[in-house]
Design an enzyme around this catalytic site. Structure first.
Site, PDB file in Angstrom:
ATOM      1  N   GLY A 133       0.549   4.021   3.863  1.00 50.52           N
ATOM      2  CA  GLY A 133       1.706   3.251   3.392  1.00 50.52           C
ATOM      3  C   GLY A 133       2.797   4.150   2.827  1.00 50.52           C
ATOM      4  O   GLY A 133       3.992   3.916   3.069  1.00 50.52           O
ATOM      5  N   SER A 185     -18.332  16.606   0.441  1.00 52.59           N
ATOM      6  CA  SER A 185     -17.606  16.662   1.709  1.00 52.59           C
ATOM      7  C   SER A 185     -18.435  17.207   2.877  1.00 52.59           C
ATOM      8  O   SER A 185     -19.232  18.131   2.717  1.00 52.59           O
ATOM      9  CB  SER A 185     -16.376  17.540   1.532  1.00 52.59           C
ATOM     10  OG  SER A 185     -15.840  17.857   2.789  1.00 52.59           O
ATOM     11  N   LEU A 233      -7.522  10.852   7.702  1.00 56.79           N
ATOM     12  CA  LEU A 233      -6.225  11.321   7.199  1.00 56.79           C
ATOM     13  C   LEU A 233      -5.275  11.480   8.381  1.00 56.79           C
ATOM     14  O   LEU A 233      -4.097  11.132   8.317  1.00 56.79           O
ATOM     15  CB  LEU A 233      -6.395  12.649   6.457  1.00 56.79           C
ATOM     16  CG  LEU A 233      -7.354  12.615   5.248  1.00 56.79           C
ATOM     17  CD1 LEU A 233      -7.398  13.980   4.568  1.00 56.79           C
ATOM     18  CD2 LEU A 233      -6.925  11.553   4.242  1.00 56.79           C
ATOM     19  N   GLY A 270       0.835  -1.205   0.000  1.00 61.48           N
ATOM     20  CA  GLY A 270       0.000   0.000   0.000  1.00 61.48           C
ATOM     21  C   GLY A 270       0.866   1.251   0.000  1.00 61.48           C
ATOM     22  O   GLY A 270       1.865   1.327   0.736  1.00 61.48           O
ATOM     23  N   HIS A 283     -21.929   7.819   5.267  1.00 68.64           N
ATOM     24  CA  HIS A 283     -21.731   9.275   5.259  1.00 68.64           C
ATOM     25  C   HIS A 283     -23.034   9.961   4.845  1.00 68.64           C
ATOM     26  O   HIS A 283     -23.650   9.591   3.856  1.00 68.64           O
ATOM     27  CB  HIS A 283     -20.615   9.616   4.270  1.00 68.64           C
ATOM     28  CG  HIS A 283     -20.062  10.988   4.454  1.00 68.64           C
ATOM     29  ND1 HIS A 283     -20.823  12.115   4.292  1.00 68.64           N
ATOM     30  CD2 HIS A 283     -18.826  11.411   4.792  1.00 68.64           C
ATOM     31  CE1 HIS A 283     -20.063  13.177   4.527  1.00 68.64           C
ATOM     32  NE2 HIS A 283     -18.850  12.773   4.825  1.00 68.64           N
ATOM     33  N   GLY A 299      -0.835   4.489  -0.206  1.00 66.31           N
ATOM     34  CA  GLY A 299      -1.720   5.632   0.020  1.00 66.31           C
ATOM     35  C   GLY A 299      -1.084   6.487   1.108  1.00 66.31           C
ATOM     36  O   GLY A 299       0.127   6.392   1.367  1.00 66.31           O
ATOM     37  N   ARG A 303     -21.543  11.925  11.779  1.00 68.80           N
ATOM     38  CA  ARG A 303     -22.057  11.284  10.559  1.00 68.80           C
ATOM     39  C   ARG A 303     -23.119  10.225  10.815  1.00 68.80           C
ATOM     40  O   ARG A 303     -24.106  10.143  10.102  1.00 68.80           O
ATOM     41  CB  ARG A 303     -20.895  10.639   9.815  1.00 68.80           C
ATOM     42  CG  ARG A 303     -19.967  11.674   9.298  1.00 68.80           C
ATOM     43  CD  ARG A 303     -18.769  11.076   8.633  1.00 68.80           C
ATOM     44  NE  ARG A 303     -17.978  12.181   8.106  1.00 68.80           N
ATOM     45  CZ  ARG A 303     -16.814  12.054   7.511  1.00 68.80           C
ATOM     46  NH1 ARG A 303     -16.286  10.843   7.366  1.00 68.80           N
ATOM     47  NH2 ARG A 303     -16.168  13.095   7.058  1.00 68.80           N
TER      48      ARG A 303
HETATM   49  C1  LIG Z   1     -14.584  10.413  -1.212  1.00 64.51           C
HETATM   50  C2  LIG Z   1     -13.843  10.347   0.080  1.00 64.51           C
HETATM   51  C3  LIG Z   1     -13.465  11.506   0.731  1.00 64.51           C
HETATM   52  C4  LIG Z   1     -12.787  11.455   1.941  1.00 64.51           C
HETATM   53  N1  LIG Z   1     -12.433  12.618   2.574  1.00 64.51           N
HETATM   54  C5  LIG Z   1     -11.770  12.559   3.753  1.00 64.51           C
HETATM   55  C6  LIG Z   1     -11.390  13.758   4.422  1.00 64.51           C
HETATM   56  O1  LIG Z   1     -11.637  14.859   3.969  1.00 64.51           O
HETATM   57  N2  LIG Z   1     -10.722  13.639   5.604  1.00 64.51           N
HETATM   58  C7  LIG Z   1     -10.406  12.431   6.153  1.00 64.51           C
HETATM   59  O2  LIG Z   1      -9.795  12.389   7.211  1.00 64.51           O
HETATM   60  N3  LIG Z   1     -10.744  11.284   5.509  1.00 64.51           N
HETATM   61  C8  LIG Z   1     -11.400  11.318   4.332  1.00 64.51           C
HETATM   62  N4  LIG Z   1     -11.752  10.146   3.700  1.00 64.51           N
HETATM   63  C9  LIG Z   1     -11.217   8.864   4.200  1.00 64.51           C
HETATM   64  C10 LIG Z   1      -9.738   8.721   3.778  1.00 64.51           C
HETATM   65  O3  LIG Z   1      -9.575   9.217   2.471  1.00 64.51           O
HETATM   66  C11 LIG Z   1      -9.251   7.282   3.800  1.00 64.51           C
HETATM   67  O4  LIG Z   1      -9.642   6.647   4.966  1.00 64.51           O
HETATM   68  C12 LIG Z   1      -7.727   7.243   3.714  1.00 64.51           C
HETATM   69  O5  LIG Z   1      -7.263   8.002   2.626  1.00 64.51           O
HETATM   70  C13 LIG Z   1      -7.222   5.820   3.609  1.00 64.51           C
HETATM   71  O6  LIG Z   1      -5.828   5.861   3.423  1.00 64.51           O
HETATM   72  P1  LIG Z   1      -4.982   4.526   3.418  1.00 64.51           P
HETATM   73  O7  LIG Z   1      -3.579   4.930   3.127  1.00 64.51           O
HETATM   74  O8  LIG Z   1      -5.254   3.754   4.647  1.00 64.51           O
HETATM   75  O9  LIG Z   1      -5.590   3.681   2.190  1.00 64.51           O
HETATM   76  P2  LIG Z   1      -5.676   4.000   0.620  1.00 64.51           P
HETATM   77  O10 LIG Z   1      -5.449   5.402   0.279  1.00 64.51           O
HETATM   78  O11 LIG Z   1      -6.945   3.355   0.160  1.00 64.51           O
HETATM   79  O12 LIG Z   1      -4.463   3.202   0.021  1.00 64.51           O
HETATM   80  C14 LIG Z   1      -4.474   1.792  -0.082  1.00 64.51           C
HETATM   81  C15 LIG Z   1      -3.203   1.357  -0.784  1.00 64.51           C
HETATM   82  O13 LIG Z   1      -3.114  -0.046  -0.712  1.00 64.51           O
HETATM   83  C16 LIG Z   1      -2.874  -0.596  -1.991  1.00 64.51           C
HETATM   84  N5  LIG Z   1      -3.446  -1.937  -1.991  1.00 64.51           N
HETATM   85  C17 LIG Z   1      -4.658  -2.357  -1.541  1.00 64.51           C
HETATM   86  N6  LIG Z   1      -4.772  -3.679  -1.670  1.00 64.51           N
HETATM   87  C18 LIG Z   1      -3.619  -4.115  -2.201  1.00 64.51           C
HETATM   88  C19 LIG Z   1      -3.148  -5.393  -2.573  1.00 64.51           C
HETATM   89  N7  LIG Z   1      -3.854  -6.506  -2.380  1.00 64.51           N
HETATM   90  N8  LIG Z   1      -1.910  -5.473  -3.142  1.00 64.51           N
HETATM   91  C20 LIG Z   1      -1.143  -4.351  -3.347  1.00 64.51           C
HETATM   92  N9  LIG Z   1      -1.550  -3.123  -2.983  1.00 64.51           N
HETATM   93  C21 LIG Z   1      -2.773  -3.013  -2.420  1.00 64.51           C
HETATM   94  C22 LIG Z   1      -3.501   0.377  -2.959  1.00 64.51           C
HETATM   95  O14 LIG Z   1      -2.916   0.236  -4.219  1.00 64.51           O
HETATM   96  C23 LIG Z   1      -3.157   1.707  -2.263  1.00 64.51           C
HETATM   97  O15 LIG Z   1      -1.853   2.083  -2.584  1.00 64.51           O
HETATM   98  C24 LIG Z   1     -12.468  10.198   2.506  1.00 64.51           C
HETATM   99  C25 LIG Z   1     -12.869   9.031   1.873  1.00 64.51           C
HETATM  100  C26 LIG Z   1     -13.578   9.097   0.684  1.00 64.51           C
HETATM  101  C27 LIG Z   1     -14.070   7.833   0.087  1.00 64.51           C
END
Ligand SMILES: Cc1cc2nc3c(=O)[nH]c(=O)nc-3n(C[C@H](O)[C@H](O)[C@H](O)COP(=O)(O)OP(=O)(O)OC[C@H]3O[C@@H](n4cnc5c(N)ncnc54)[C@H](O)[C@@H]3O)c2cc1C
Length: 645
Positions: free
Chosen positions: A47, A286, A444, A42, A268, A44, A333
């Protein structure tokens, strides 16, 4: 065998726990760090920030993602902002208050120690991101600006218009690129992890499949970190990016990692309503919009079909302001979503099918002028216009609740390590610090806290005892895991059925939304538990089930997605089981049998103030998963009925 489920929360006063823990954690000396290889699945915000930070510290990191670039992680979609207890507004905020709001917002179903640490670290995140050049919104005089999000009476949310996730991810990506260029991080884009490899009970590797060539490969490491995001797409329709899935965490669960609180889903309140049966994605508007937008529906059912500007003020029901005067439109929410459902169920919803409520900016425009509203939310109004064809500067937006975030995830202790030694889980993929409901702008915060400031301290605790233990990829456990992965890919292709993947996934999603969505009850959950295995059977039934064209030795998106849907079809059952077992209401988990006379969630602290963590025990048809409980101890806050009135 799992012994006592111990969250390993350090002893001592709440405000001292994290510092004391850091002071006593084991270290890896600078010269030894390059000897350790860390597998980061990951890239994101969680990660990416962890990989960049560990690389900067001198570890070797192999980082995997299924997108073509880390910049396309779902994190980029985050709109509204990120919380931090800076108290720049001088409006009474503090670390304690952010901690308390988060614990209360989660309906007292998260750990005090973790949440306090999160609030403490929040301030560092803002400093780090500002140093990286993240263009947070600023006041005219140059100071960082803030706005409010649900469940708080202060303004503590930092933002970059409606693109906060994108700007944070660009900052994080720059840090990651620096390490890629320095050779400490090796990036593997378009590579999907399909299994974890355990050697002597410790997570020491993964099996991946290239999404370009179909090549299956083995990677060994000294520790594995999953930062694979949330699983809201189990519902088919959600605000998540289309690729979000449960595969990485679910496969780890099948290898022995505990899955915690899988039924805790966030719905949401402000999303663009569904407009047709064949829609594949829902769009978030949002929560930040509720700073200035007022939520209402007509008082009388008969007015629902009238254009909104023909309904006089006296005939409008600003139901959030009426029911929750202290927090008004910024009620959390879970509460705002249920309130919207309630007025729509009463027949007072607006728009097609009566599944919508208004989010109205007329007052704010009158008070502040259209330009200010445009500056604050311009891109969100544009998105809304592109999707609905309506100009929200002139007519109110129509919004409706939708699946958005998953508070459940793999169980981790205070070190962010799962019960499986070596397997660490960060960001939305872990069961996190949000309890039964996450407050806006806190995901975030948590992902970046985990990646920049927590894992880099806690991972060495594990690594310090692991020198020289990285196995070779020729170890028999790698043979076995690779054989299993190949067999599963082959099995999917051999189904050669008739049903489209989407039709099966859509059916699963509709069932879950109906029985395990915004409201749940025992009968509905039992019915879902009866239907899911049948749908799964259909998916796998040769000649009749899912149709996946192409081969496994090539770029094949249908195959990729089929693997993920197959996992959803198993995982959905675990969600329903968890929802059935938790015979109380809390946060986003609303069991209709348990509500206050006003229709609010009614907790049962005596029996359910605990994390539910499930252990895989083989095929659910023959042996159900085993439930472990981690009791939640509250030493600082008093458990009260959550009130936002
Ligand atoms: C539309 C929307 C708006 C949002 N706005 C906000 C906000 O304003 N403020 C806030 O705090 N939160 C917000 N959130 C929530 C927030 O965006 C997420 O919870 C957060 O970004 C998740 O980050 P992460 O790094 O955990 O996962 P992600 O960003 O989902 O990253 C996951 C990573 O894992 C990788 N991955 C997954 N499975 C595999 C696999 N099997 N093999 C290899 N790679 C894999 C993907 O490629 C990616 O790189 C929002 C969510 C949405 C849906």
């Amino acid at each position: 065998m799992i012994g006592t489920l111990d969250g390993k929360i350090p002893l001592g006063p709440l405000a001292e726990k994290w510092r004391t823990h850091r002071d006593h954690s084991r270290l890896v000396s600078p010269n030894n760090r390059r000897k350790f290889e860390i597998i980061m699945v990951g890239s994101g915000l969680a990660g990416g920030s962890a990989a960049a930070t560990l690389g900067e510290l001198g570890y070797r990191v192999k980082c995997f993602c299924y997108q073509d670039s880390p910049r396309r992680a779902h994190s980029i979609a985050a709109q509204g902002g990120i919380n931090a207890a800076k108290n720049y507004q001088n409006d009474g905020d503090s670390v304690y208050r952010l901690f308390y709001d988060t614990i209360k917002g989660g309906d007292f179903r998260s750990r005090e120690g973790n949440v306090y640490r999160l609030a403490e670290v929040s301030n560092l995140i803002i400093d780090q991101c500002v140093e990286q050049g993240v263009p947070f919104a600023r006041e005219y005089g140059g100071l960082l600006a803030n706005r409010s999000f649900g469940g708080a009476q202060v303004s503590r949310t930092f933002y970059a218009r409606g693109q906060t996730g994108q700007q944070l991810l660009l900052g994080c990506y720059q840090a990651l690129c620096r390490q890629i260029s320095a050779g400490t991080v090796q990036m593997f884009p378009q590579t999907e992890m399909l299994d974890v490899v355990l050697v002597d009970g410790q997570a020491k590797g993964i099996i991946t499949r290239s999404l370009i060539s179909g090549k299956i490969e083995r990677h060994a490491g000294d520790a594995v970190v999953l930062a694979t995001g949330g699983y809201g797409n189990v519902f088919y329709l959600s605000t998540n990016a289309r690729g979000c899935n449960v595969t990485a965490t679910y496969r780890a669960y099948k290898k022995g990692a505990l899955f915690a609180n899988p039924c805790f889903t966030q719905i949401h309140p402000t999303c663009i309503p569904q407009s047709g049966d064949y829609q594949s994605k829902l769009t978030l508007m949002s929560e930040s919009l509720r700073n200035d937008g007022r939520v209402w529906v007509p008082k009388r059912k008969e007015d629902c079909k009238k254009p909104p500007n023909e309904i006089p003020e006296s005939e409008r029901d600003y139901y959030l302001e009426r029911k929750y005067p202290s927090y008004g439109n910024l009620a959390p929410r879970d509460i705002a979503s249920r309130a919207a459902k309630e007025v729509c169920d009463e027949g007072r919803g607006v728009g097609p099918g009566g599944r919508g409520v208004y989010l109205d900016f007329a007052d704010a425009i009158k008070r502040l002028g259209e330009n200010t509203i445009r500056e604050r939310y311009g891109n969100l109004f544009e998105i809304y216009h592109k999707i609905t064809g309506e100009d929200a500067y002139k007519v109110p937006m129509r919004i409706y609740p939708a699946v958005h975030y998953t508070m459940g995830g793999l169980w981790v202790d205070y070190n962010l390590m799962s019960n499986m030694p070596g397997l660490h889980v960060i960001g939305e993929a872990n069961f996190s610090d949000h309890g039964a409901n996450r407050l806006g702008a806190s995901a975030l915060m948590q992902g970046l806290a985990d990646g920049y400031f927590i894992l880099p301290y806690t991972l060495p605790n594990y690594l310090a005892g692991q020198t020289g233990k990285r196995p070779s990829i020729d170890h028999p456990e790698f043979d076995k895991a690779e054989t299993d992965v190949r067999a599963r890919v082959k099995k999917i292709l051999e189904v050669d059925g008739k049903r489209s993947l989407d039709s099966i996934h859509r059916e699963l999603g509709a069932l879950l939304w109906d029985k395990c969505g915004m409201a749940r009850n025992a009968n509905g959950l039992r019915a879902a538990l009866g239907k899911i295995p049948k749908l799964r059977e259909e998916f796998w039934s040769r000649g009749r089930g899912v149709r996946v064209p192409g081969t496994g030795e090539d770029f094949n998106q249908a195959l990729e997605r089929a693997g993920r849907v197959a996992d959803f079809l198993e995982f959905a059952e675990l969600m329903c089981l968890d929802a059935l077992e938790r015979d109380e209401s809390c946060g986003g988990h609303f069991r209709e049998e348990h509500q206050t006379p006003e229709g609010e969630a009614l907790r049962d602290d005596e029996n359910f103030a605990a994390v539910f963590a499930w252990e895989y025990h083989g095929n659910p048809a023959t042996a159900g998963p085993k439930l472990h409980r981690e009791p939640l101890h509250f030493e600082t806050v008093h458990l009260t009925q959550r009130s936002y009135k």
